[in-house]
Each structure stands twice: as C-alpha cells, then as structure tokens.
Design a protein around this motif. Structure first.
Motif, PDB file in Angstrom:
ATOM      1  N   GLN A  45       0.837  -1.195   0.000  1.00 60.12           N
ATOM      2  CA  GLN A  45       0.000   0.000   0.000  1.00 60.12           C
ATOM      3  C   GLN A  45       0.880   1.256   0.000  1.00 60.12           C
ATOM      4  N   GLY A  46       0.589   2.132  -0.965  1.00 61.06           N
ATOM      5  CA  GLY A  46       1.324   3.389  -1.060  1.00 61.06           C
ATOM      6  C   GLY A  46       0.393   4.569  -0.843  1.00 61.06           C
ATOM      7  N   TYR A  47       0.994   5.731  -0.506  1.00 63.57           N
ATOM      8  CA  TYR A  47       0.197   6.917  -0.177  1.00 63.57           C
ATOM      9  C   TYR A  47       0.905   8.169  -0.681  1.00 63.57           C
ATOM     10  N   ARG A  48       0.103   9.201  -0.983  1.00 67.37           N
ATOM     11  CA  ARG A  48       0.643  10.529  -1.234  1.00 67.37           C
ATOM     12  C   ARG A  48      -0.422  11.557  -0.904  1.00 67.37           C
ATOM     13  N   SER A  49      -0.082  12.464  -0.007  1.00 64.00           N
ATOM     14  CA  SER A  49      -0.999  13.520   0.396  1.00 64.00           C
ATOM     15  C   SER A  49      -0.392  14.870   0.077  1.00 64.00           C
ATOM     16  N   VAL A  50      -1.134  15.695  -0.642  1.00 67.10           N
ATOM     17  CA  VAL A  50      -0.762  17.086  -0.888  1.00 67.10           C
ATOM     18  C   VAL A  50      -1.660  17.939   0.000  1.00 67.10           C
ATOM     19  N   HIS A  51      -1.063  18.662   0.908  1.00 60.01           N
ATOM     20  CA  HIS A  51      -1.871  19.449   1.847  1.00 60.01           C
ATOM     21  C   HIS A  51      -2.254  20.814   1.281  1.00 60.01           C
ATOM     22  N   SER A  52      -1.288  21.540   0.736  1.00 51.56           N
ATOM     23  CA  SER A  52      -1.561  22.914   0.297  1.00 51.56           C
ATOM     24  C   SER A  52      -0.643  23.306  -0.848  1.00 51.56           C
ATOM     25  N   ILE A  53      -1.175  24.134  -1.746  1.00 47.17           N
ATOM     26  CA  ILE A  53      -0.357  24.752  -2.794  1.00 47.17           C
ATOM     27  C   ILE A  53      -0.569  26.268  -2.784  1.00 47.17           C
ATOM     28  N   ALA A  54      -1.009  26.808  -1.656  1.00 49.81           N
ATOM     29  CA  ALA A  54      -1.285  28.245  -1.571  1.00 49.81           C
ATOM     30  C   ALA A  54      -0.042  29.082  -1.843  1.00 49.81           C
ATOM     31  N   LEU A  55       1.103  28.640  -1.363  1.00 55.29           N
ATOM     32  CA  LEU A  55       2.336  29.400  -1.532  1.00 55.29           C
ATOM     33  C   LEU A  55       3.165  28.949  -2.719  1.00 55.29           C
ATOM     34  N   GLY A  56       2.822  27.822  -3.321  1.00 55.23           N
ATOM     35  CA  GLY A  56       3.578  27.301  -4.445  1.00 55.23           C
ATOM     36  C   GLY A  56       3.384  25.802  -4.564  1.00 55.23           C
ATOM     37  N   PRO A  57       4.105  25.150  -5.485  1.00 55.50           N
ATOM     38  CA  PRO A  57       3.983  23.702  -5.633  1.00 55.50           C
ATOM     39  C   PRO A  57       4.333  22.990  -4.340  1.00 55.50           C
ATOM     40  N   ALA A  77       2.043  16.095   6.032  1.00 57.34           N
ATOM     41  CA  ALA A  77       1.942  17.031   4.914  1.00 57.34           C
ATOM     42  C   ALA A  77       1.561  18.419   5.419  1.00 57.34           C
ATOM     43  N   ALA A  78       0.645  18.483   6.390  1.00 55.58           N
ATOM     44  CA  ALA A  78       0.258  19.767   6.974  1.00 55.58           C
ATOM     45  C   ALA A  78       1.447  20.420   7.676  1.00 55.58           C
ATOM     46  N   ILE A  79       2.239  19.616   8.375  1.00 52.96           N
ATOM     47  CA  ILE A  79       3.432  20.153   9.028  1.00 52.96           C
ATOM     48  C   ILE A  79       4.412  20.695   7.998  1.00 52.96           C
ATOM     49  N   MET A  80       4.525  20.021   6.850  1.00 55.55           N
ATOM     50  CA  MET A  80       5.409  20.515   5.790  1.00 55.55           C
ATOM     51  C   MET A  80       4.915  21.852   5.246  1.00 55.55           C
ATOM     52  N   THR A  81       3.600  22.017   5.138  1.00 62.09           N
ATOM     53  CA  THR A  81       3.051  23.311   4.719  1.00 62.09           C
ATOM     54  C   THR A  81       3.481  24.403   5.682  1.00 62.09           C
ATOM     55  N   LEU A  82       3.328  24.145   6.983  1.00 57.93           N
ATOM     56  CA  LEU A  82       3.703  25.120   7.998  1.00 57.93           C
ATOM     57  C   LEU A  82       5.206  25.399   7.976  1.00 57.93           C
ATOM     58  N   LYS A  83       5.992  24.343   7.852  1.00 57.76           N
ATOM     59  CA  LYS A  83       7.447  24.499   7.889  1.00 57.76           C
ATOM     60  C   LYS A  83       7.953  25.320   6.701  1.00 57.76           C
ATOM     61  N   ASN A  84       7.414  25.052   5.508  1.00 58.40           N
ATOM     62  CA  ASN A  84       7.814  25.822   4.339  1.00 58.40           C
ATOM     63  C   ASN A  84       7.411  27.288   4.479  1.00 58.40           C
ATOM     64  N   ALA A  85       6.261  27.528   5.114  1.00 61.11           N
ATOM     65  CA  ALA A  85       5.819  28.906   5.331  1.00 61.11           C
ATOM     66  C   ALA A  85       6.725  29.625   6.329  1.00 61.11           C
ATOM     67  N   VAL A  86       7.086  28.950   7.425  1.00 61.88           N
ATOM     68  CA  VAL A  86       7.992  29.550   8.407  1.00 61.88           C
ATOM     69  C   VAL A  86       9.333  29.885   7.761  1.00 61.88           C
ATOM     70  N   ALA A  87       9.789  29.021   6.867  1.00 61.49           N
ATOM     71  CA  ALA A  87      11.059  29.241   6.174  1.00 61.49           C
ATOM     72  C   ALA A  87      10.948  30.266   5.061  1.00 61.49           C
ATOM     73  N   ASP A  88       9.740  30.787   4.833  1.00 61.21           N
ATOM     74  CA  ASP A  88       9.486  31.796   3.804  1.00 61.21           C
ATOM     75  C   ASP A  88       9.835  31.274   2.407  1.00 61.21           C
ATOM     76  N   LEU A  89       9.427  30.035   2.144  1.00 59.54           N
ATOM     77  CA  LEU A  89       9.689  29.403   0.855  1.00 59.54           C
ATOM     78  C   LEU A  89       8.421  29.400   0.002  1.00 59.54           C
ATOM     79  N   PRO A  90       8.541  29.521  -1.313  1.00 54.62           N
ATOM     80  CA  PRO A  90       7.373  29.512  -2.201  1.00 54.62           C
ATOM     81  C   PRO A  90       6.898  28.090  -2.491  1.00 54.62           C
ATOM     82  N   LEU A  91       6.596  27.352  -1.432  1.00 51.61           N
ATOM     83  CA  LEU A  91       6.260  25.938  -1.540  1.00 51.61           C
ATOM     84  C   LEU A  91       5.125  25.582  -0.592  1.00 51.61           C
TER      85      LEU A  91
END
Length: 403
Positions: A45-57, A77-91
C-alpha cells in the motif's frame, strides 16, 4: 488542530482560510503489486498527500515505514506546509510513502517497489506540481530510482521533480546533512535568546542516523558536549563526552552504536538529566507514556512531530522548553528548496555558497519566530504556527475561491 487553534488569536486568519488548512488538497492511496525475488507477487500500500499549494507547488518526503497510513501522511503534509511557510519558501506541503519495512526487502525488490510507486504517481508529481524528497526509510538511491522512473515514463529528463538526489544527478551540496547541522544552530540561537549558551552544555541525541550524526558533529563544533546517542540497536553514554570519531567508526563497522562506551537503552537516553535532548528519530518519540521520565531542560524536535501534544503540555508544566520542528528541522526544507532552484535554472552553486545560504535562511526564520514569541509572550511552537498561518492566510485571501 488543537495546537493550531491556540495560534489563531495571534493571526488575522478567518474561517474561510482556516478551512483550506483543515482539509488536504488531495490524498491518494495506491495498490502496488510487485514481483518478489522468489517470483511471487506481493501487493503493498502506497500513499501521497498534498496538503496545500497556496504558496507554491507542494514538496515533501517519501517515507518507507511499516504501518504508514493516510492519516500519518496528511498530518505530516500539513506540518510541511507550515514548515515551508515559516522558512518563507514559495512551496506548499506534501508527504507520502509506502507501508513497508525496507530492511526486509532485497535491493532488487526495493527498486521494483520504488519504481512501481513512482509510476503510479507520475501524473500527479512534477517540478511545478509536487516535488518528492527523502524521508524515513528512503535515501539518495531511492530518489535516483524515482527520478529515472519519472523521466522514463514521460520521455524527458526533468531533474526538479526529485530533491535529495545524488550529486551527479542534479543533487546539491549540503542536502544530506542540512537538517542535523541546522538543528544544532537553531538550538544555539534559542539558548542565546534566553541568556544561555550551548558551549559546554550536555546534549543527548535520540536517533543517530544521518540527522543525529550531523547534529552531533555541529554541536561539538559549537562547543557542546554530546554525552549520549542511540539508534535502533542500542545506545552509548559517556558523562564527559563521547569521542565522535571513534563512535562513528564503530557504527560504520557494526551498523550500531551499541557496545561503544557505557551501554544504555534508547528509553534510558530519553530520561537522562541533560541540558539538551535532540529528537532525531521519528514521529511521536515522546508521548504520554514516556514524557514523565524526560528531564532535559530543552527538547529539540529535529524530526517532524517528535513530541506529541499531550506530552508537550506535560513538558511545559515541568519547565522544559520545546524547540519545535517548524524551526528545529527547517534546514532540510531549505536545502531541498535550494536544490530545486538549482535544477530549475541548471546553475549549481559551490558547497560554501550552499551552506552559507542555508545558515542565513535558518537564522532569519528562527529570529522571526523568536521575535513573535517575545512580542506575544507565547511559546515557540505557537509563535511558529502563527507566523506560518498568517502567510497562508494572506496567500489564500489573494488567490480567492475558484468559482
């Protein structure tokens, strides 16, 4: 969501933009039939979750871990959204993987499974859609197989769909050690902000893989004393400081730190009376069942969601400071971003330039969180959440709702 909602009073986020955060953009579950070495067919069983693309891919890791499920991928995935935002990345944020213990497979089986997983996702991932990265159980070789499979399916040679790749395939300097290196630097900065110093501080590291090893080396360079480390095979302890060169030689030869210096179990390491406890293993390392034994003054989440919410509440009561994953493990996402940028431009920077860029971005992000925490008289996780949520709110408002 409980911890996120604690940060809402410090933001302008409204119910509409909060809805975007509460629901992942997309989650898929995949059945992956693979022919094993004995000619039988086994379905994973495989998985892939995309949480947000508000700031970029979206960008996020691929983990190979027994018991992996959709919920875990969506949380991370939600934590990755937050982490990329804290880092000010377009992701934006994503996470995925396969429910498997990779150590139970031969190299050929692992390659076939990786390629099957990638083939099933080939229409959903891409350098402008969803970028994949290493995570628990995966490494540069698996990223290389994913890159090759993606390009073979599409008949091109796109490098930026995968980060954390080997250098000859468009990888970047600093990628492998960035998370551990940055975790040590973040710890030093937080201690300085509180009038303390990492120099001569006692440090224990739970999880002595790539991240833990790099963190230990950087802590030592900054004057700290790494007194204990542990991996899946056991632990090693020296109240003065471990000899890292000898320790690394032992682990390279035997595959574990067990048997070096004074032996202790990973559980015993978590309860050591040290200044700093670095969590570099996996999700949920400290939970309600073991938090009462933790005595470290600072607990550093060098891996995502290493301290579960109930445990974090207990740590606050006893006076321990949690340095959250949104800043402690930020070096990894910054390194991945820089690799992605290099692949897009086909221009690659020197190692010194990469390391300086990572350090500068990490410092800027940590300072922003420290400033907000001080201004709002709140803890570091709440400040990091508030900083990220405000950026996501602004992006969501500007984009609007598609009819």
């Amino acid at each position: 969501m409980e911890q996120l909602e604690q940060a809402l009073p410090y933001t302008n986020m409204n119910e509409s933009s909060l809805m975007y955060f509460k629901h992942p953009k997309r989650s898929v579950k995949l059945s992956l039939p693979v022919r094993m070495d004995d000619a039988t067919v086994r379905v994973f069983q495989g998985y892939r979750s995309v949480h947000s693309i508000a700031l970029g891919p979206s960008m996020g890791g691929v983990r190979l871990r027994a018991g992996l499920n959709t919920h875990e991928c969506e949380v991370l995935a939600a934590i990755m959204t937050l982490k990329n935002a804290v880092a000010d990345l377009p992701l934006g944020g994503a996470k995925g993987g396969i429910d498997v213990d990779p150590t139970t497979l031969s190299s050929a089986e692992l390659q076939r499974l990786t390629r099957r997983y990638t083939s099933e996702l080939v229409e959903l991932i891409g350098p402008r859609e969803d970028i994949v990265a290493p995570d628990v159980g995966s490494d540069e070789q698996i990223m290389a197989w994913m890159l090759d499979t993606y390009n073979e399916n599409l008949g091109n040679n796109t490098l930026g769909v995968v980060v954390g790749k080997p250098l000859p395939l468009g990888g970047s300097y600093g990628s492998k050690g960035a998370r551990g290196h940055a975790a040590a630097g973040v710890t030093r900065r937080v201690l300085e902000d509180r009038g303390e110093s990492l120099k001569h501080a006692s440090v224990a590291i739970f999880g002595y893989g790539d991240v833990g090893r790099q963190c230990a080396q950087r802590v030592t360079q900054l004057g700290g004393r790494v007194v204990a480390v542990s991996d899946s095979g056991g632990g090693a302890y020296d109240s003065s400081a471990l000899d890292l060169d000898a320790l690394n030689a032992r682990r390279d030869a035997s595959g574990t730190v067990q048997g070096f210096a004074t032996a202790l179990s990973p559980a015993e390491l978590l309860s050591l009376d040290v200044d700093v406890l670095v969590l570099a293993y996996d999700y949920g390392s400290i939970h309600a069942g073991n938090v009462q034994g933790v005595r470290a003054r600072y607990v550093v989440e060098a891996s995502n969601r290493a301290v579960l919410p109930e445990a974090e509440r207990a740590l606050k009561v006893q006076g321990s400071v949690v340095i959250p994953d949104l800043i402690a493990s930020i070096g990894g996402v910054i390194a991945n971003y820089l690799e992605w940028v290099q692949d897009a431009s086909n221009f690659f920077w020197l190692e010194e330039e990469i390391l300086n860029a990572i350090d500068a971005r990490v410092l800027a992000s940590v300072n922003a969180v420290l400033d907000l925490a001080r201004a709002q008289h709140t803890d570091l996780r709440t400040a990091a959440y508030a900083l990220a949520l405000e950026k996501l709110h602004t992006a969501s408002e500007l984009r609007g709702v598609y009819p």
